[in-house]
Design an enzyme around this catalytic site. Structure first.
Site, PDB file in Angstrom:
ATOM      1  N   ASN A   9       0.875  -1.122   0.085  1.00 50.26           N
ATOM      2  CA  ASN A   9      -0.058   0.111   0.185  1.00 50.26           C
ATOM      3  C   ASN A   9       0.897   1.197   0.069  1.00 50.26           C
ATOM      4  OD1 ASN A   9      -1.716   1.985   0.464  1.00 50.26           O
ATOM      5  ND2 ASN A   9      -2.331   1.430   2.359  1.00 50.26           N
ATOM      6  N   TRP A  10       0.988   1.864  -1.430  1.00 53.18           N
ATOM      7  CA  TRP A  10       1.920   3.081  -1.250  1.00 53.18           C
ATOM      8  C   TRP A  10       1.563   4.341  -0.947  1.00 53.18           C
ATOM      9  CZ3 TRP A  10       4.708   2.100  -6.828  1.00 53.18           C
ATOM     10  CH2 TRP A  10       5.493   0.960  -6.800  1.00 53.18           C
ATOM     11  N   LYS A  11       0.124   4.273  -0.535  1.00 56.40           N
ATOM     12  CA  LYS A  11      -0.372   5.582   0.159  1.00 56.40           C
ATOM     13  C   LYS A  11       0.025   6.675  -0.999  1.00 56.40           C
ATOM     14  CE  LYS A  11       0.031   3.369   4.742  1.00 56.40           C
ATOM     15  NZ  LYS A  11       0.016   3.419   6.040  1.00 56.40           N
ATOM     16  N   HIS A  92      -9.678   1.525   4.346  1.00 57.43           N
ATOM     17  CA  HIS A  92      -8.284   1.517   5.283  1.00 57.43           C
ATOM     18  C   HIS A  92      -8.509   2.536   6.416  1.00 57.43           C
ATOM     19  CE1 HIS A  92      -4.289   2.935   6.254  1.00 57.43           C
ATOM     20  NE2 HIS A  92      -3.874   1.647   5.477  1.00 57.43           N
ATOM     21  N   GLU A  94      -7.036   4.837   7.466  1.00 54.91           N
ATOM     22  CA  GLU A  94      -6.722   6.312   7.266  1.00 54.91           C
ATOM     23  C   GLU A  94      -7.898   7.030   6.428  1.00 54.91           C
ATOM     24  OE1 GLU A  94      -2.994   5.874   5.224  1.00 54.91           O
ATOM     25  OE2 GLU A  94      -2.219   5.028   6.998  1.00 54.91           O
ATOM     26  N   GLU A 164      -5.648  -4.775  10.428  1.00 57.17           N
ATOM     27  CA  GLU A 164      -4.747  -3.757  10.870  1.00 57.17           C
ATOM     28  C   GLU A 164      -4.937  -2.883  11.950  1.00 57.17           C
ATOM     29  OE1 GLU A 164      -2.625  -2.404   6.832  1.00 57.17           O
ATOM     30  OE2 GLU A 164      -4.427  -1.329   6.714  1.00 57.17           O
ATOM     31  N   GLY A 170       2.283   2.476  10.700  1.00 56.57           N
ATOM     32  CA  GLY A 170       3.076   3.475  10.571  1.00 56.57           C
ATOM     33  C   GLY A 170       3.955   3.819  11.809  1.00 56.57           C
ATOM     34  N   SER A 209       2.839  -1.872  10.341  1.00 55.04           N
ATOM     35  CA  SER A 209       4.594  -2.085  10.726  1.00 55.04           C
ATOM     36  C   SER A 209       5.202  -3.496  10.199  1.00 55.04           C
ATOM     37  CB  SER A 209       4.851  -1.714  12.015  1.00 55.04           C
ATOM     38  OG  SER A 209       4.611  -0.382  12.027  1.00 55.04           O
TER      39      SER A 209
HETATM   40  P1  PGA Z   1       2.676   0.352   7.480  1.00 53.78           P
HETATM   41  O1  PGA Z   1       1.292   0.504   6.876  1.00 53.78           O
HETATM   42  O2  PGA Z   1       3.395  -0.880   7.299  1.00 53.78           O
HETATM   43  O3  PGA Z   1       3.389   1.485   6.930  1.00 53.78           O
HETATM   44  O4  PGA Z   1       2.491   0.396   9.063  1.00 53.78           O
HETATM   45  C1  PGA Z   1       0.417  -0.704   6.597  1.00 53.78           C
HETATM   46  C2  PGA Z   1      -0.978   0.034   5.970  1.00 53.78           C
HETATM   47  O5  PGA Z   1      -1.318   1.088   6.402  1.00 53.78           O
HETATM   48  O6  PGA Z   1      -1.570  -0.599   5.282  1.00 53.78           O
END
Ligand code: PGA
Length: 248
Positions: A9-11, A92, A94, A164, A170, A209
């Site tokens: 997931n490159w966001k 997600h 976010e 998640e 993150g 993470s």
């Molecule tokens: P991360 O993000 O691996 O940087 O913790 C995971 C995600 O948000 O899908």
């Protein structure tokens, strides 16, 4: 056995030159169409062009619950299909926290993605506050029930779940394999209740993470069928290692 996936997931990251460098340094062994990347939507065509050669399937980070029309700024599932995208992340954390996406809205997106032939990667997870209040199982299972309400599946490849924990995304704080596994076991039981034999085969990924040095322990748990990875998916070297661990 559910299939193992490694999904990056490159966001809102990666420039065009980063993308070129990433795909030229990819080296994926044992590729069974189970290594996927979701770039920013505007980079999907570029990633499709480079990803096909590298054997990586490409998807979106979000999609609309509508077919088409006056929905400024939205991403059409039909157009994603037309481009050749394979999947989309939905719900997600976010999107839930910054853009106030509700379970009812996420449910409509999951239905629309499946209707159009995209695989929804449904993301769910508890906050630190909810975990500390002992509400983890309740929060996660309630999200899944609401997000999948009224959704039927013909086979297991129509849906992927990504657990998640919000406190692990993150932050560098990964759930321990045991902490993740107990939630994945509950999710598996719920999927079996909802979808019978198909529910036994739906893949349940862990995200938060995930890195090359913790991925093996996580994937060693019975009901952890791969990873949804942000930060550690941005560089080819690290993504190569994550995919290699996924094939073991
Ligand atoms: P991360 O993000 O691996 O940087 O913790 C995971 C995600 O948000 O899908």
């Amino acid at each position: 056995m559910p299939k193992n996936y490694m999904i990056g997931n490159w966001k809102m990251n990666q420039s065009l030159s980063d993308i070129e460098a990433f795909f030229s340094a990819l080296n994926l062994e044992n590729n069974q169409n189970n290594f996927w990347i979701s770039p920013q939507s505007i980079h999907i065509p570029k990633c499709l062009e480079l990803g096909v050669k590298a054997g990586v399937l490409i998807g979106a980070q979000n999609c609309s619950d509508q077919d088409q029309g006056a929905f400024t700024g939205e991403i059409s599932p039909e157009s994603l299909m037309e481009l050749g995208a394979h999947f989309t992340l939905i719900g997600h954390s976010e999107r839930r926290s910054h853009y106030k996406e509700t379970d009812a809205f996420i449910n409509k997106k999951v239905a629309k993605a499946i209707e159009k032939g995209l695989v929804p990667v449904l993301c769910i997870g508890e906050t630190l506050e909810q975990r500390e209040a002992g509400q983890t199982f309740d929060v996660v299972l309630t999200q899944i029930k609401a997000d999948l309400e009224g959704i039927s599946l013909n086979n297991e490849s129509e849906l992927i779940i990504a657990y998640e924990p919000v406190w692990a995304i993150g932050t560098g704080k990964t759930a321990t394999p045991e902490q993740a596994a107990e939630v994945h076991d509950k999710i598996r039981a719920l999927l079996q209740e909802l979808y019978g034999d198909v529910g036994e085969e739906v893949s349940i990924l862990y995200g938060g993470s995930v890195k090359p040095d913790n991925v093996k322990d996580l994937l060693g748990q019975t009901n952890i069928n791969g990873g949804l990875v942000g930060g550690a998916s941005l560089k080819a070297d690290s993504f190569n290692k994550l995919c290699a661990a996924c094939s073991l």
